[in-house]
Design an enzyme around this catalytic site. Structure first.
Site, short mmCIF file in Angstrom:
data_model
loop_
_atom_site.label_atom_id
_atom_site.label_comp_id
_atom_site.label_asym_id
_atom_site.label_seq_id
_atom_site.Cartn_x
_atom_site.Cartn_y
_atom_site.Cartn_z
NE ARG A 174 -10.90 -9.73 -1.84
CZ ARG A 174 -11.02 -8.90 -2.88
NH1 ARG A 174 -11.34 -9.45 -4.25
NH2 ARG A 174 -11.25 -7.52 -2.65
CE LYS B 162 -3.93 -1.77 2.68
NZ LYS B 162 -5.08 -1.55 1.64
#
Ligand code: BES
Ligand code: ZN
Ligand code: ZN
Length: 482
Positions: A337, A263
């Site tokens: 996920r 990120k």
């Protein structure tokens, strides 16, 4: 903060301050409000606060008029905010003993519970690591109602249990990642569970490997911190019929750097809150242990740290999930996920008949809904409606988004059963579609709390930082199940 119910006439309630809700369209002149309304000094607009010293005939040292808005718009959710804003205001003035006046129309358990919740939630500050020794504290909060009173003492207790559990969740969320590793989350869960007499188990990496949790372990392998899979159980005294077993699955990424798909630096410090879903489930179990719903509830919290270490998984890696499906990891930042895929499969394996997960899953849900609504996805209408009803009753805003099979196209992989990311569009939906593959045919709701679990700015009734969102809804879902 102590919370109690006070059944004396409002004028006799002793306190540093008595909070009196005032309505725009009722202009109740009691406690000296009449003149102030007439002078235009108070209007009753939502959350307008006016502090008065020594109202005639009132035992409380101060009266705080708190704007409640229009009578027919004032519901328990508004009461929660009003109580929170009033308590935060009084606390800033060093008032330590506070009471809130419930008028006859609102002397009901729902309003009393919401008032206590608002007060305890409003009192919370994420200041654990501030070393100043002049922190202000509120000692006591009383809900005062002379009329009615049926069930109000119990409602005060319920409100305290819920709000303390929510603050417990907020405390966990606010812990920085150097002080709250996956093993530390497990320790906090164990402690909570032993305090409230719930069985709690923690699987280690070897046990997860034996279960085939390749998707979860792929995320965790880049970090020196070992993973932990927390399971907390609640069993009612009498088995529910028909057999229902609610599974609560929460994302527990103690820090999300993004992994090799790292990120940007700007704002990355906030990624300590990437375990907010997991913290909600631990908090929910804390309340459930005390409120004792009629159905069994088990919480599943997969905890990992997503780091770009030398052993980290790479874009292009293919992992095999516990369900047997293979996943091509296109982006290591779509790690939530992956861990939830194995957690959902494990919850199904342990016999859960209904599932809800909460996760700070996507930036895309913030684009779609901003910071006001939780994104809700469901593979079954009845389950969706149950959760939406619970959310409405708790004043936690949630909005249903689509989950049509056609979106599955977006997750096609040339080399595995599915890819862990879709294309550029509909990111919150493709994340939910990915999870749906692992919830399979079990009725399931997914809550994307990325936009709502953290407040970037303080509200009049809540401090900046962790909100604890979704926890109360989950407890209500279990309590109201029939
Ligand atoms: N933890 C993030 C999602 C997130 C973003 C939470 C902002 C809170 C605030 C999640 O793991 C993530 O990085 N998602 C990616 C998915 C993308 C790579 C498909 C995202 O949303 O950018
Ligand atoms: Zn991520
Ligand atoms: Zn994440």
């Amino acid at each position: 903060m102590q919370s109690t119910f006070d059944a004396r006439p409002l004028e006799q309630v002793e306190a540093g301050a008595l909070i009196v809700p005032v309505f725009e369209d009722k202009k109740d002149p009691r406690f000296g409000a009449g003149d102030l309304f007439e002078a235009g000094e108070i209007t009753g607009k939502p959350l307008e606060l006016t502090l008065l010293h020594g109202a005639p005939g009132v035992a409380a040292r101060r009266v705080l008029f708190a704007g409640a808005g229009k009578v027919d718009k004032f519901d328990p959710a508004e009461m929660r905010k009003l109580a929170g804003a009033a308590v935060r205001h009084l606390k800033s003035k060093s008032v330590k003993r506070i009471a809130l006046a419930l008028d006859a129309d609102r002397a009901t358990p729902e309003y009393a519970c919401a008032a206590v919740e608002g007060a305890i939630l409003g009192d919370y500050e994420p200041d654990r690591y501030k070393t100043a020794d002049d922190k202000k504290t509120v000692e006591a909060f009383a809900v005062a109602a002379a009329a009615g009173g049926q069930g109000l003492a119990e409602a005060v207790t319920r409100g305290r249990i819920l709000a303390e559990a929510q603050n417990f969740t907020r405390g966990l969320v606010n812990e920085p990642a150097n002080r709250l590793t996956p093993l530390n989350v497990a320790e906090a869960a164990r402690q909570m569970a032993s305090e409230y007499h719930l069985p709690c188990e923690v699987l280690d990496g070897a046990q997860m490997a034996a279960l085939g949790m390749g998707a979860l372990l792929g995320v965790s392998q880049g970090s020196a911190e070992p993973p932990a899979f927390i399971v907390i159980r609640y069993q009612p005294a009498q088995a529910a019929s028909p057999a229902v077993h609610l599974g609560l699955v929460g994302k527990g990424v103690t820090f999300d750097t993004g992994g090799i798909s790292i990120k940007p630096a700007d704002g990355m410090e906030k990624m300590k809150y990437d375990m907010a879903g997991g913290a909600s489930m631990i908090g929910a179990m804390r309340a459930i242990a005390q409120l004792k719903p009629a159905i069994p509830v088990t919480a599943f919290i997969p905890c990992v740290e997503n780091m770009p270490g030398s052993r980290a998984q790479r874009p292009g890696d293919i992992v095999t999930a516990m369900s047997g499906k293979t996943i091509e990891v296109i982006n290591t930042d779509a790690e939530g996920r992956l861990i939830l895929a194995d957690a959902l499969a494990y919850a199904r394996k342990l016999g859960c008949t209904h599932l809800v997960d909460a996760a700070t899953l996507t930036g895309a849900v913030v684009v779609a809904l901003g910071h006001l609504n939780v994104g809700l996805f469901a593979n079954e209408d009845a389950m969706r409606d149950r959760v939406l009803r619970a959310a409405k009753a708790e004043g936690e805003r949630m909005w249903a988004l689509p989950l049509e099979d056609d979106y599955k196209e977006y997750l096609k992989s040339a080399f595995a059963d599915l890819a862990n990311v879709g294309g550029r569009w509909g990111g919150a939906i493709t994340a939910a579609i990915f999870l749906k593959e692992f919830a399979e045919d079990t009725p399931w709701v997914h809550l994307d709390i990325a936009g709502t679990a953290w407040l970037d700015d303080a509200k009049p009734y809540l401090a900046k930082g962790p909100s604890g969102v979704s926890m109360r809804t989950l407890v209500r879902l279990a309590m109201d199940w029939q």
